[in-house]
Design a protein around this motif. Sequence first.
Motif, short mmCIF file in Angstrom:
data_model
loop_
_atom_site.label_atom_id
_atom_site.label_comp_id
_atom_site.label_asym_id
_atom_site.label_seq_id
_atom_site.Cartn_x
_atom_site.Cartn_y
_atom_site.Cartn_z
N SER A 1 10.60 32.79 -9.04
CA SER A 1 9.27 32.01 -9.10
C SER A 1 9.15 30.47 -8.99
N SER A 2 10.64 29.84 -8.88
CA SER A 2 10.59 28.40 -8.96
C SER A 2 11.80 28.04 -7.73
N CYS B 1 0.74 24.32 -5.78
CA CYS B 1 1.80 24.57 -6.43
C CYS B 1 1.85 23.39 -7.51
N THR C 1 7.12 25.28 -9.04
CA THR C 1 6.91 26.52 -9.78
C THR C 1 5.81 27.20 -9.00
N GLN C 2 4.50 27.34 -9.85
CA GLN C 2 3.54 28.17 -9.53
C GLN C 2 3.21 27.86 -8.01
#
Length: 349
Positions: free
Chosen positions: A267-268, A299, A314-315
């Motif tokens: 996820s990162s 992100c 990350t996100q």
Amino acid sequence: MASSSRNAMMYCHPFWVSIFNPTKEYIQFDPGFVVYWSKEVRHNLNYLVDPRGNKIVIRIGQTSVPENFFCGGYEIASFYKFKENYFVAIKYLGNRVFDLRIFDTDMTEIQYPAPKNPTHVHPEIPLPRFFNCFNVKLSIQQESITLADAFSRFWGPTFASDNFEMIDPVGNIHQIIISRGFLHMRFITKGIPQFIKYYDIKNDHVLRLTYMGDNKFIVRIFDLAGDEITYITKSTDECSTTMESNDENPFYFSTEKTLTEYDIRSSSLYLDAQFADVALVKSQKIYNLSNENGDLWECNIRWSNRSGMGCYITQGWNQFCIDNGVEAGNKVMFGVDKNRSRTIHVLIT
């Protein structure tokens, strides 16, 4: 989805300030203005446009106009009904247009009149952003540099530390100290002799400093004729930049990674410090990843708790991989434009 970062490039041009006397036809600027104009503007007929869209025609560089002056003072005095001296600040936006800002002698911006014939109005640049780029003389005989008055006035109160970095277009980083002087004035008091030695500068030059926040300046070096020096990378860091003449180069700062299976599933994604420290702004946590088509994925950026250890996308990273069919073994180039805007461009091969 966010808009393109291309409009941010308007902030790369330096601002220029002069005292305006309403009884004079010509307005005088620092001699460096004409050098800058001859290299980067070159149009004789130009326009000053204030934040409300009022437009005034000025002439620069014609034989009838004295050197280091532009013609248009009477038009400004008549339109704004000036009877006293004011400060005039201009910043080139491109296409023969200069942003015009006017201040009284206390540096309070005036109220601009509504235009009689409304035309397209360019987005107003916030004053700190207007004053973030400026030229200063680099003298080999001095060990300190006085920063531009307007820059110090608008940005000085935001400085939380005296320690700053100057980063050249190929990523070389120079440590400097900026000290406070009388009232709002700021000076570079340490780091200049080392800077001069690093570039082997033998005579006076001009520095163009663009403040990017986070105690970092982008620095470009010009001789007194307005020609930029050739920069040389003196390290083997993976982070690289380009010196293309196109100021809108989205990979001005860039780094490459060959993605692993773990990178795709995670996820990162880790970005090394050599790239992150010069291309990204630590106070900016939300960025956009942009593919070759200009599509954007929001992100987050999470910085490592250890100094000099880079950061993580990350996100949003995992979704970017899914939507773009990214696979293990793909070589990916990440790039950020010269203004370090919030868009990270991604080229997948």
